[in-house]
Write a protein that holds these residues in place. Structure first.
Motif, PDB file in Angstrom:
ATOM      1  N   MET A 155      15.385  35.384  34.890  1.00 36.51           N
ATOM      2  CA  MET A 155      16.800  35.043  34.931  1.00 36.51           C
ATOM      3  C   MET A 155      17.686  36.252  35.201  1.00 36.51           C
ATOM      4  N   LEU A 156      17.105  37.453  35.121  1.00 28.32           N
ATOM      5  CA  LEU A 156      17.878  38.639  35.474  1.00 28.32           C
ATOM      6  C   LEU A 156      18.245  38.644  36.954  1.00 28.32           C
ATOM      7  N   VAL A 157      17.449  37.990  37.780  1.00 27.95           N
ATOM      8  CA  VAL A 157      17.731  37.956  39.213  1.00 27.95           C
ATOM      9  C   VAL A 157      19.025  37.189  39.514  1.00 27.95           C
ATOM     10  N   PRO A 158      19.165  35.923  39.075  1.00 20.35           N
ATOM     11  CA  PRO A 158      20.448  35.250  39.345  1.00 20.35           C
ATOM     12  C   PRO A 158      21.620  35.893  38.627  1.00 20.35           C
ATOM     13  N   ILE A 159      21.365  36.517  37.464  1.00 18.02           N
ATOM     14  CA  ILE A 159      22.460  37.206  36.774  1.00 18.02           C
ATOM     15  C   ILE A 159      22.950  38.382  37.611  1.00 18.02           C
ATOM     16  N   ALA A 160      22.011  39.142  38.190  1.00 25.50           N
ATOM     17  CA  ALA A 160      22.407  40.267  39.044  1.00 25.50           C
ATOM     18  C   ALA A 160      23.161  39.784  40.275  1.00 25.50           C
ATOM     19  N   VAL A 161      22.688  38.687  40.876  1.00 25.03           N
ATOM     20  CA  VAL A 161      23.395  38.129  42.036  1.00 25.03           C
ATOM     21  C   VAL A 161      24.795  37.685  41.639  1.00 25.03           C
ATOM     22  N   SER A 162      24.920  37.076  40.479  1.00 26.74           N
ATOM     23  CA  SER A 162      26.236  36.616  40.020  1.00 26.74           C
ATOM     24  C   SER A 162      27.174  37.781  39.761  1.00 26.74           C
ATOM     25  N   VAL A 163      26.656  38.875  39.208  1.00 27.15           N
ATOM     26  CA  VAL A 163      27.502  40.047  38.945  1.00 27.15           C
ATOM     27  C   VAL A 163      28.038  40.629  40.248  1.00 27.15           C
ATOM     28  N   VAL A 164      27.161  40.829  41.231  1.00 26.35           N
ATOM     29  CA  VAL A 164      27.582  41.386  42.515  1.00 26.35           C
ATOM     30  C   VAL A 164      28.563  40.438  43.217  1.00 26.35           C
ATOM     31  N   ALA A 165      28.256  39.144  43.187  1.00 25.30           N
ATOM     32  CA  ALA A 165      29.125  38.178  43.855  1.00 25.30           C
ATOM     33  C   ALA A 165      30.498  38.115  43.188  1.00 25.30           C
ATOM     34  N   SER A 166      30.523  38.141  41.864  1.00 24.95           N
ATOM     35  CA  SER A 166      31.809  38.109  41.156  1.00 24.95           C
ATOM     36  C   SER A 166      32.635  39.346  41.469  1.00 24.95           C
ATOM     37  N   ALA A 167      32.007  40.514  41.511  1.00 25.00           N
ATOM     38  CA  ALA A 167      32.738  41.734  41.852  1.00 25.00           C
ATOM     39  C   ALA A 167      33.297  41.664  43.264  1.00 25.00           C
ATOM     40  N   LEU A 168      32.516  41.114  44.192  1.00 21.53           N
ATOM     41  CA  LEU A 168      32.984  41.000  45.577  1.00 21.53           C
ATOM     42  C   LEU A 168      34.172  40.055  45.682  1.00 21.53           C
ATOM     43  N   VAL A 169      34.136  38.933  44.982  1.00 23.44           N
ATOM     44  CA  VAL A 169      35.261  37.992  45.021  1.00 23.44           C
ATOM     45  C   VAL A 169      36.518  38.641  44.455  1.00 23.44           C
ATOM     46  N   GLN A 170      36.384  39.367  43.362  1.00 27.14           N
ATOM     47  CA  GLN A 170      37.552  40.039  42.795  1.00 27.14           C
ATOM     48  C   GLN A 170      38.157  41.016  43.793  1.00 27.14           C
ATOM     49  N   GLY A 171      37.306  41.814  44.449  1.00 30.75           N
ATOM     50  CA  GLY A 171      37.831  42.750  45.432  1.00 30.75           C
ATOM     51  C   GLY A 171      38.481  42.059  46.607  1.00 30.75           C
ATOM     52  N   VAL A 172      37.868  40.995  47.111  1.00 28.80           N
ATOM     53  CA  VAL A 172      38.420  40.262  48.258  1.00 28.80           C
ATOM     54  C   VAL A 172      39.786  39.670  47.914  1.00 28.80           C
ATOM     55  N   MET A 173      39.920  39.097  46.741  1.00 26.55           N
ATOM     56  CA  MET A 173      41.182  38.455  46.378  1.00 26.55           C
ATOM     57  C   MET A 173      42.280  39.472  46.107  1.00 26.55           C
ATOM     58  N   VAL A 174      41.932  40.625  45.566  1.00 27.33           N
ATOM     59  CA  VAL A 174      42.934  41.674  45.379  1.00 27.33           C
ATOM     60  C   VAL A 174      43.474  42.129  46.741  1.00 27.33           C
ATOM     61  N   VAL A 175      42.578  42.355  47.690  1.00 28.12           N
ATOM     62  CA  VAL A 175      43.005  42.764  49.034  1.00 28.12           C
ATOM     63  C   VAL A 175      43.841  41.671  49.693  1.00 28.12           C
ATOM     64  N   GLU A 176      43.447  40.406  49.520  1.00 28.03           N
ATOM     65  CA  GLU A 176      44.179  39.298  50.134  1.00 28.03           C
ATOM     66  C   GLU A 176      45.594  39.188  49.570  1.00 28.03           C
ATOM     67  N   VAL A 177      45.754  39.295  48.269  1.00 30.32           N
ATOM     68  CA  VAL A 177      47.083  39.194  47.663  1.00 30.32           C
ATOM     69  C   VAL A 177      47.947  40.382  48.080  1.00 30.32           C
ATOM     70  N   ALA A 178      47.375  41.577  48.087  1.00 30.35           N
ATOM     71  CA  ALA A 178      48.151  42.770  48.435  1.00 30.35           C
ATOM     72  C   ALA A 178      48.594  42.740  49.893  1.00 30.35           C
ATOM     73  N   THR A 179      47.685  42.425  50.807  1.00 31.16           N
ATOM     74  CA  THR A 179      48.066  42.373  52.227  1.00 31.16           C
ATOM     75  C   THR A 179      48.925  41.157  52.530  1.00 31.16           C
TER      76      THR A 179
END
Length: 415
Positions: A151-175
């Motif tokens: 289960m560490l595998v999907p947890i790691a995927v979820s962590v990376v994916a969640s971080a990417l979504v946060q970064g994408v949305m911050v850039v989208e709101v700012a621009t």
């Protein structure tokens, strides 16, 4: 010739006659003095709007004009309603890259989990079916440990994916606030520049939550081993500790909620981002908590309204089609299960995107209120539209050093 009739050289009379000052024209303000009923637009709140409220900026034009809104947000401190609905407007304004990012993240997590769990379950069922007695118990204990490791595998995927979504949305709101609309690839490239600090912050949060929960569980297990009285004490401790952890988590979560936005837009490290988020939320804890909770309640209610009727309808149709349980209603149940799963993925993607966007909106609002970011953004938009080269308006500006006061009695300019 008397003194009164004496003429000065050049023909002028003595003493010279000074003409009277002209009377002030009615209806016009006198220069340099505020007049009753005369209003000026603009702000003199420097560096932020919270510090000197109510003073008009010198030289501002007469009358009130609304602040500019080149894109997603108006360039002014935001009201509660704007804070509440701006994250949903973010999704509607640029749906393809924002919703697409959330959907890809949801699918990646589901696929990673299925790729790990499904083969493992088939292997486990096959081996436990052929084992017996003590071998089955040993196999089951090993299976539990293997499952936790996998289960560490999907947890790691979820962590990376969640971080990417946060970064994408911050850039989208700012621009988007500056009137720009980036595509899928541009958003991902700009968010990927800060992906490692974002992953580190997400891992740090996950580890803190896991450590807190495991601490409570260990205490309850140890108390339960002491007997019935210990079990009762452990249960009471679990309830009290659970409530305390919820309150502590809410407080720390709000105080550090701006960390992803600061990491991306200000290019700060985790430590400095935490300290800055702590300072920006000072005095706005309850407002920030209220906006985040209300958005979460709206999303949860919408999800239940959409998904729960379909699940209920599936159960009802299965009973009506196959009241005796012969299996003829299995097809209907499978179809409705698939539909419910697809809807859950779509709603999960929307929830992930909106909850990430609301943090970015709160971050911009607090910087407008405390640091006058709206004035900097107005200046940036004006220069950009005029064709002048511009930098990044979201990077923190260096603070000029304040000169030391002169010593009493020292010459002017010498400290």
């Amino acid at each position: 010739m008397s003194d009164q009739e004496w003429q000065a050289p050049g023909g002028g009379a003595w003493p010279p006659q000074v003409p009277p000052a002209p009377a002030a024209q009615p209806g016009y303000p006198q220069p340099g003095y505020p007049q009753p009923g005369y209003q000026q637009s603009g702000y003199s709140q420097q560096p932020g709007h919270d510090q000197q409220p109510g003073y008009p900026a010198p030289g501002a034009p007469a009358g009130w004009t609304p602040p500019p809104k080149p894109g997603l947000l108006p360039l002014r401190p935001l009201g509660f309603g704007t804070l509440l609905w701006a994250p949903f407007r973010t999704l509607r304004r640029n749906p393809a890259p924002t919703f697409g990012t959330g959907l890809l993240v949801q699918l990646a997590t589901v696929v990673a989990t299925a790729a790990v769990v499904v083969p493992f379950m088939f292997i486990l069922l096959d081996r436990t079916g052929s084992a017996a007695g003590e071998d089955a118990d040993t196999l089951f204990a090993g299976a539990v440990g293997g499952f936790l490791l996998l289960m560490l595998v999907p947890i790691a995927v979820s962590v990376v994916a969640s971080a990417l979504v946060q970064g994408v949305m911050v850039v989208e709101v700012a621009t988007g606030t500056l009137g720009e609309k980036l595509g899928f690839g541009a958003l991902w490239r700009r968010a990927a520049r800060r992906i490692w600090p974002l992953i580190g912050w997400t891992l740090l949060l996950s580890a803190a939550v896991l450590l807190a929960v495991l601490s409570v569980v260990v205490v309850v297990v140890i108390a339960a081993m002491l007997g019935p009285v210990g079990l009762a004490v452990g249960v009471v401790f679990a309830i009290v500790a659970g409530l305390g952890l919820v309150a502590l988590g809410a407080w720390l979560g709000v105080k550090t909620s701006l960390v992803p936005s600061i990491i991306v837009l200000e290019e700060a490290g985790i430590r400095r981002a935490v300290a800055r988020s702590w300072r920006l939320t000072d005095g706005y804890f309850w407002r920030t908590l209220g906006v985040e909770l209300l958005v979460a309640v709206i999303l949860s209610t919408a999800s239940n309204v959409v998904v729960q009727p379909i699940s209920f309808l599936g159960g009802m149709l299965s009973v009506l089609i196959d009241p005796t349980g012969t299996g003829s209603g299995a097809v209907v149940l499978i179809v409705l299960t698939v539909v419910s799963t697809v809807l859950s993925l779509l709603i999960g993607a929307i929830t992930l995107v909106v909850q990430s966007a609301v943090i970015a909106v709160i971050y911009l609002d607090l910087r407008m209120r405390k640091e006058g970011l709206d004035l900097e953004l107005e200046r940036h938009v004006e220069l950009r539209d005029a064709g002048h080269p511009v930098g990044d308006p979201y990077l923190p500006r260096p603070v000029a050093p304040v000169p030391a006061p002169a010593s009493p009695g020292a010459p002017y300019g010498w400290a």
